[in-house]
Design a protein around this motif. Sequence first.
Motif, PDB file in Angstrom:
ATOM      1  N   PRO A  67      49.961  37.636  33.410  1.00 33.93           N
ATOM      2  CA  PRO A  67      49.136  37.329  34.422  1.00 33.93           C
ATOM      3  C   PRO A  67      49.057  35.791  34.418  1.00 33.93           C
ATOM      4  CG  PRO A  67      47.962  38.879  33.269  1.00 33.93           C
ATOM      5  CD  PRO A  67      49.096  38.519  32.184  1.00 33.93           C
TER       6      PRO A  67
ATOM      7  N   GLY B 143      47.059  32.534  36.481  1.00 34.96           N
ATOM      8  CA  GLY B 143      45.998  32.322  37.505  1.00 34.96           C
ATOM      9  C   GLY B 143      46.493  30.735  38.091  1.00 34.96           C
ATOM     10  N   GLY B 144      46.007  29.810  37.260  1.00 35.01           N
ATOM     11  CA  GLY B 144      46.340  28.510  37.692  1.00 35.01           C
ATOM     12  C   GLY B 144      47.177  27.440  36.772  1.00 35.01           C
ATOM     13  N   GLY B 145      47.547  28.231  35.606  1.00 34.41           N
ATOM     14  CA  GLY B 145      48.341  27.601  34.445  1.00 34.41           C
ATOM     15  C   GLY B 145      47.387  26.555  34.097  1.00 34.41           C
ATOM     16  N   SER B 146      46.218  26.446  34.026  1.00 37.59           N
ATOM     17  CA  SER B 146      45.676  25.224  33.471  1.00 37.59           C
ATOM     18  C   SER B 146      44.931  25.587  31.999  1.00 37.59           C
ATOM     19  CB  SER B 146      44.422  24.935  34.326  1.00 37.59           C
ATOM     20  OG  SER B 146      43.313  26.040  34.347  1.00 37.59           O
ATOM     21  N   GLY B 147      45.189  26.659  31.677  1.00 30.25           N
ATOM     22  CA  GLY B 147      44.903  27.110  30.328  1.00 30.25           C
ATOM     23  C   GLY B 147      45.438  26.386  29.356  1.00 30.25           C
TER      24      GLY B 147
ATOM     25  N   SER C 142      37.806  22.050  35.295  1.00 30.83           N
ATOM     26  CA  SER C 142      38.977  22.686  35.837  1.00 30.83           C
ATOM     27  C   SER C 142      38.917  23.271  37.104  1.00 30.83           C
ATOM     28  CB  SER C 142      40.032  23.323  34.854  1.00 30.83           C
ATOM     29  OG  SER C 142      39.017  24.263  34.199  1.00 30.83           O
TER      30      SER C 142
ATOM     31  N   THR D 120      41.923  29.530  38.265  1.00 35.89           N
ATOM     32  CA  THR D 120      41.188  30.696  39.178  1.00 35.89           C
ATOM     33  C   THR D 120      39.930  31.454  38.493  1.00 35.89           C
ATOM     34  OG1 THR D 120      42.930  32.170  37.997  1.00 35.89           O
ATOM     35  CG2 THR D 120      43.637  31.185  39.847  1.00 35.89           C
TER      36      THR D 120
ATOM     37  N   THR E  57      33.678  28.119  30.650  1.00 40.11           N
ATOM     38  CA  THR E  57      32.339  27.701  30.927  1.00 40.11           C
ATOM     39  C   THR E  57      32.375  26.539  31.838  1.00 40.11           C
ATOM     40  OG1 THR E  57      30.338  27.232  29.866  1.00 40.11           O
ATOM     41  CG2 THR E  57      32.300  26.048  28.803  1.00 40.11           C
TER      42      THR E  57
ATOM     43  N   ILE F 211      42.682  41.553  35.533  1.00 39.03           N
ATOM     44  CA  ILE F 211      41.240  41.511  36.296  1.00 39.03           C
ATOM     45  C   ILE F 211      41.815  41.273  37.859  1.00 39.03           C
ATOM     46  CG2 ILE F 211      38.938  40.837  36.464  1.00 39.03           C
ATOM     47  CD1 ILE F 211      39.240  39.910  33.501  1.00 39.03           C
TER      48      ILE F 211
HETATM   49  C1  LIG Z   1      41.658  19.318  33.293  1.00 37.43           C
HETATM   50  C2  LIG Z   1      41.255  20.479  32.717  1.00 37.43           C
HETATM   51  C3  LIG Z   1      39.911  20.724  32.547  1.00 37.43           C
HETATM   52  C4  LIG Z   1      39.464  21.934  31.878  1.00 37.43           C
HETATM   53  N1  LIG Z   1      38.215  22.247  31.654  1.00 37.43           N
HETATM   54  C5  LIG Z   1      37.590  23.299  31.330  1.00 37.43           C
HETATM   55  C6  LIG Z   1      36.443  23.630  31.540  1.00 37.43           C
HETATM   56  O1  LIG Z   1      35.551  22.777  31.795  1.00 37.43           O
HETATM   57  N2  LIG Z   1      35.856  24.963  31.112  1.00 37.43           N
HETATM   58  C7  LIG Z   1      36.553  25.832  30.887  1.00 37.43           C
HETATM   59  O2  LIG Z   1      36.327  26.998  30.456  1.00 37.43           O
HETATM   60  N3  LIG Z   1      38.155  25.388  30.767  1.00 37.43           N
HETATM   61  C8  LIG Z   1      38.516  24.525  31.113  1.00 37.43           C
HETATM   62  N4  LIG Z   1      39.741  24.064  31.005  1.00 37.43           N
HETATM   63  C9  LIG Z   1      40.744  25.071  30.564  1.00 37.43           C
HETATM   64  C10 LIG Z   1      41.279  25.889  31.614  1.00 37.43           C
HETATM   65  O3  LIG Z   1      40.942  25.826  32.931  1.00 37.43           O
HETATM   66  C11 LIG Z   1      40.685  27.449  31.633  1.00 37.43           C
HETATM   67  O4  LIG Z   1      41.099  27.982  30.226  1.00 37.43           O
HETATM   68  C12 LIG Z   1      40.987  28.344  32.412  1.00 37.43           C
HETATM   69  O5  LIG Z   1      40.194  29.399  32.419  1.00 37.43           O
HETATM   70  C13 LIG Z   1      42.263  28.832  32.829  1.00 37.43           C
HETATM   71  O6  LIG Z   1      42.306  29.269  34.176  1.00 37.43           O
HETATM   72  P1  LIG Z   1      43.732  29.570  34.936  1.00 37.43           P
HETATM   73  O7  LIG Z   1      43.422  30.165  36.133  1.00 37.43           O
HETATM   74  O8  LIG Z   1      44.311  28.341  35.035  1.00 37.43           O
HETATM   75  O9  LIG Z   1      44.349  30.539  33.914  1.00 37.43           O
HETATM   76  P2  LIG Z   1      45.975  30.621  33.286  1.00 37.43           P
HETATM   77  O10 LIG Z   1      46.044  29.160  32.398  1.00 37.43           O
HETATM   78  O11 LIG Z   1      46.863  30.876  34.439  1.00 37.43           O
HETATM   79  O12 LIG Z   1      45.654  31.702  32.336  1.00 37.43           O
HETATM   80  C14 LIG Z   1      44.874  31.698  31.190  1.00 37.43           C
HETATM   81  C15 LIG Z   1      44.920  33.157  30.504  1.00 37.43           C
HETATM   82  O13 LIG Z   1      44.327  33.897  31.297  1.00 37.43           O
HETATM   83  C16 LIG Z   1      45.350  35.256  31.773  1.00 37.43           C
HETATM   84  N5  LIG Z   1      44.862  35.535  33.223  1.00 37.43           N
HETATM   85  C17 LIG Z   1      44.884  34.692  34.452  1.00 37.43           C
HETATM   86  N6  LIG Z   1      44.550  35.313  35.118  1.00 37.43           N
HETATM   87  C18 LIG Z   1      44.103  36.402  34.876  1.00 37.43           C
HETATM   88  C19 LIG Z   1      43.513  37.806  35.381  1.00 37.43           C
HETATM   89  N7  LIG Z   1      43.379  37.773  36.759  1.00 37.43           N
HETATM   90  N8  LIG Z   1      43.506  38.687  34.749  1.00 37.43           N
HETATM   91  C20 LIG Z   1      43.731  38.762  33.246  1.00 37.43           C
HETATM   92  N9  LIG Z   1      44.149  37.764  32.789  1.00 37.43           N
HETATM   93  C21 LIG Z   1      44.230  36.762  33.451  1.00 37.43           C
HETATM   94  C22 LIG Z   1      46.811  34.627  31.585  1.00 37.43           C
HETATM   95  O14 LIG Z   1      47.589  35.544  31.144  1.00 37.43           O
HETATM   96  C23 LIG Z   1      46.349  33.616  30.312  1.00 37.43           C
HETATM   97  O15 LIG Z   1      46.247  34.359  29.298  1.00 37.43           O
HETATM   98  C24 LIG Z   1      40.269  22.980  31.536  1.00 37.43           C
HETATM   99  C25 LIG Z   1      41.716  22.750  31.884  1.00 37.43           C
HETATM  100  C26 LIG Z   1      42.134  21.646  32.406  1.00 37.43           C
HETATM  101  C27 LIG Z   1      43.691  21.368  32.963  1.00 37.43           C
END
Ligand SMILES: Cc1cc2nc3c(=O)[nH]c(=O)nc-3n(C[C@H](O)[C@H](O)[C@H](O)COP(=O)(O)OP(=O)(O)OC[C@H]3O[C@@H](n4cnc5c(N)ncnc54)[C@H](O)[C@@H]3O)c2cc1C
Lengths: 484, 345
Positions: free
Chosen positions: A85, A87-91, A151, A156, A166, A221
């Motif tokens: 999966p 989402g935004g790739g911001s992990g 983020s 997402t 958080t 999810i």
């Molecule tokens: C500038 C910056 C600031 C940040 N600040 C914060 C912050 O304040 N708080 C915080 O918590 N994090 C922060 N992060 C980290 C990041 O944003 C989080 O980890 C966020 O949860 C990742 O979401 P994403 O949609 O980008 O997920 P992704 O990076 O795409 O995926 C993260 C993980 O979730 C899984 N996943 C994604 N969508 C689903 C789904 N629908 N169902 C099941 N699994 C899924 C993926 O397989 C992967 O394992 C920050 C990142 C950046 C770049």
Amino acid sequence: MLVSKTSYMYEMIRTELTDILGAEFVRTGEADKFGHSVDYYWVPEMWHDRGMETPKPDFIVHPGSTEEVAKVVKLANHYKIPVVPWGGGSGSQGGALPIYGGIIVDMKRMNHFIKLDKESLTVTCQTGIIARHLEWQCNKEGYSTMHLPASIACATIGGFLAHRGTGVLSTKYGKIEDMVMSLEVVTGTGEIIRTLPVPRHASGPDLTMLFLGSEGTFGIITEVTLKLQPQPESRQFRAYIFKDFHTAMSAGAELMRSRLQPCAVRLYDEEETIHHVRKVFGMELDQGAYLVFGFDGRTEIVDLQMKYAREIMEKKYKGKDLGSKGGELWWENKYKFFYPPFMFHIPQAFGTLDTVATFSNIENVYWAMKKVVNENFPAARFIGHFSHWYEWGCMLYARFIFEEKDVPKDPREAVALYNRVWDMAIRAAIANGGVINEHHGVGLKLGHFMKELYGPAMPVLEGIKQQLDPNNIMNPGKLGFKGL
Amino acid sequence: MHIENYTDATQNCRFCFMCRHLSGIGNVTFTEADTPRVRASMIYGITLHPEKLSEPDFIDTIYRSDLSAACRFHCVSHFDENGLNLAARADIVEAGLAPEYVKVIAEELKQSAKWSSSGQGNVLYFEDRYTSEAKTVSAAFRKIMKKAQIPYMTIQGGCIGKALAVLGFGKDAKEVTQAFAAAVNATGAKTLVVSNPAAYDALTSDFPTFGAKLNAKVQHTSEYLASLKLKVTQKAPAVYYLESDFLKNYDGNLPGPRALLKAMGAKVLPFGTNNEESYTCAEGAVVLPKIDATLVEKLAHYVAARADHPDEDVIAVASPYTKIQLEKYTKLQVKTLEELFAAAL
Ligand SMILES: Cc1cc2nc3c(=O)[nH]c(=O)nc-3n(C[C@H](O)[C@H](O)[C@H](O)COP(=O)(O)OP(=O)(O)OC[C@H]3O[C@@H](n4cnc5c(N)ncnc54)[C@H](O)[C@@H]3O)c2cc1C
Ligand code: SF4
């Protein structure tokens, strides 16, 4: 099975995926593959920076409904192809990287705002919605999720659920897991299930919690109902400079023990105060540790909370009052820390050693990590702030930073150095009562610590994984689970 | 390479996620590739491996960009990922790698670069192709000028260089700007008024860059009409104003549109959920309808989905381009500032 692009099986699978989703939503172009091969984890960013090829997915699909997600997962089970999966790739932990190729299920097309229930104060949406877009829609109706991470613009809601993310107001409103009412999930076998509609019940263990933090290894999810909050009448901040980090920590801990319920507390160590807070605010600050906190709600109550909090800060701990302006500055600039040039980035090597511990342990964790980094890696800088505070302890957002000249040119050597810092710092944290980690998740980066962290409980997690994903197709190799 | 002039954007945007929510095209294609971060990363990849410039999927991604510059406007350091995209297009063209669909559009634009003028007066109104296509816009302008009893000239015709520049054909764009400047200067006009924000941006930003000297002062219709201080006889309706990419994100948030709305007594309601996303249907990309009309249709639906009452709301725009696209693909009632003002007089 890992599909080879030269095999006609690849084309057969592509045809089946197209049948499920339509050609527009099955992508195999180089730009898309590249886009899904680098997330916010330092290693792939560095890998690409050095001109190395990053591992790519075979297919990227954009499902439009839960049923389509389920069909894709069933198809992947049939051929035993990895499903990751996205989402935004911001992990920051490499959680969404397609390390074994396979199918990336990019969730962003599932971005519907389904329902806002003004009676129960809940909002239901698909999980591919970008958190900022969800928040904007709630704001338009006069509400907020109060999930305001840095983020917010790029991640997402699904990503936050998957990582137990958080936001800046976590101290009052909780982490995302505190905000969830219920979930819809497509499990690793392609079944669509819903968890119970309310988060407080005595009908057995809590399935909702099981999926939160599962990082796409148990399933995908697809829908969530979150609690909503009315926008507060007033939100006020105040900041102080303390002579040192220990005094500031004592003041912050006392504020939490007072149960005054701040909405946010943040404490920057001396190093981070000098180098970052000053730079972001563009103002001079005295030597020392910067502590900011805030309250929100009915104005009269907020005024009273602020009055008692000020007594703690000023009378007992002798903090230098920066006034409400010093606090508001933080609130206004809370995301600015994450924009270039304020954020660290390559060619520097850096990592966020996210750790959480009780107040009795947190300072020991901080000093142990700092010592290990300083003694073993003299070229590295160690800074830290304490971001998310609870009644019992807080989160340490420690960072190590190497400047370009101190990072090996050979990318493999650079990864080796990077991993050594992580390993030593994390072990120091665990040895002092720290837990990795509080909100960034485990992903690929920290998977190898899961056995150490969980001990004899790890097989329990592995058993759950086996039950929900018997073919090990869901994000293999992440969260400490076995790879392919 | 032109991209080397944008090293700041390449180096910073490629690690940055902070404006992805504003990526208009990414919000309708859902792909990672259509975000500033990934485009900048790919461009960085080209600096390491120049042969990647010819990768067709990369080229398509760059030509799919909506170029709203919402990211640059939002960014705390205003890094210019938008400019980086335009530079990549110029590099693609100069390397002889422009795809056939782009070459065809460019050729047609070059052929269109002819203008004819008529009328008398110190004011010259430029009716570009989008303004002509949205017939009611120039009709409204004419009505206002008649009412104000101001003699004026018009100049009509095709590309004045903007679309060619946006496609990466800088040399051709430069020639066209010079030819247009000569045509305008030959009229002796003191003020050149344009409705299309793309033309306004071309005249105020690109022309000086290309060394095309205009003797006339350039004004957007909103600025010009507001400066006339005409009395309205009936208040304009409450409107939802959709910002123009060019006037807001490129040209420093030009105050003209809001000043004119104020002058006509229009109550401006907030559209959608925020004032940061671009709702122009890719005005910044100028010719996206010719590159991929399905994308423009998606962008139009994205806008319509954010209207409070799609069947009733009056949507005000400063851009004939946006009016054309929204009317083509949605049921929204879209009025340009000229139309609203003419009706209020
Ligand atoms: C500038 C910056 C600031 C940040 N600040 C914060 C912050 O304040 N708080 C915080 O918590 N994090 C922060 N992060 C980290 C990041 O944003 C989080 O980890 C966020 O949860 C990742 O979401 P994403 O949609 O980008 O997920 P992704 O990076 O795409 O995926 C993260 C993980 O979730 C899984 N996943 C994604 N969508 C689903 C789904 N629908 N169902 C099941 N699994 C899924 C993926 O397989 C992967 O394992 C920050 C990142 C950046 C770049
Ligand atoms: S324009 Fe600014 S906010 Fe957007 S990606 Fe670039 S650096 Fe980040």
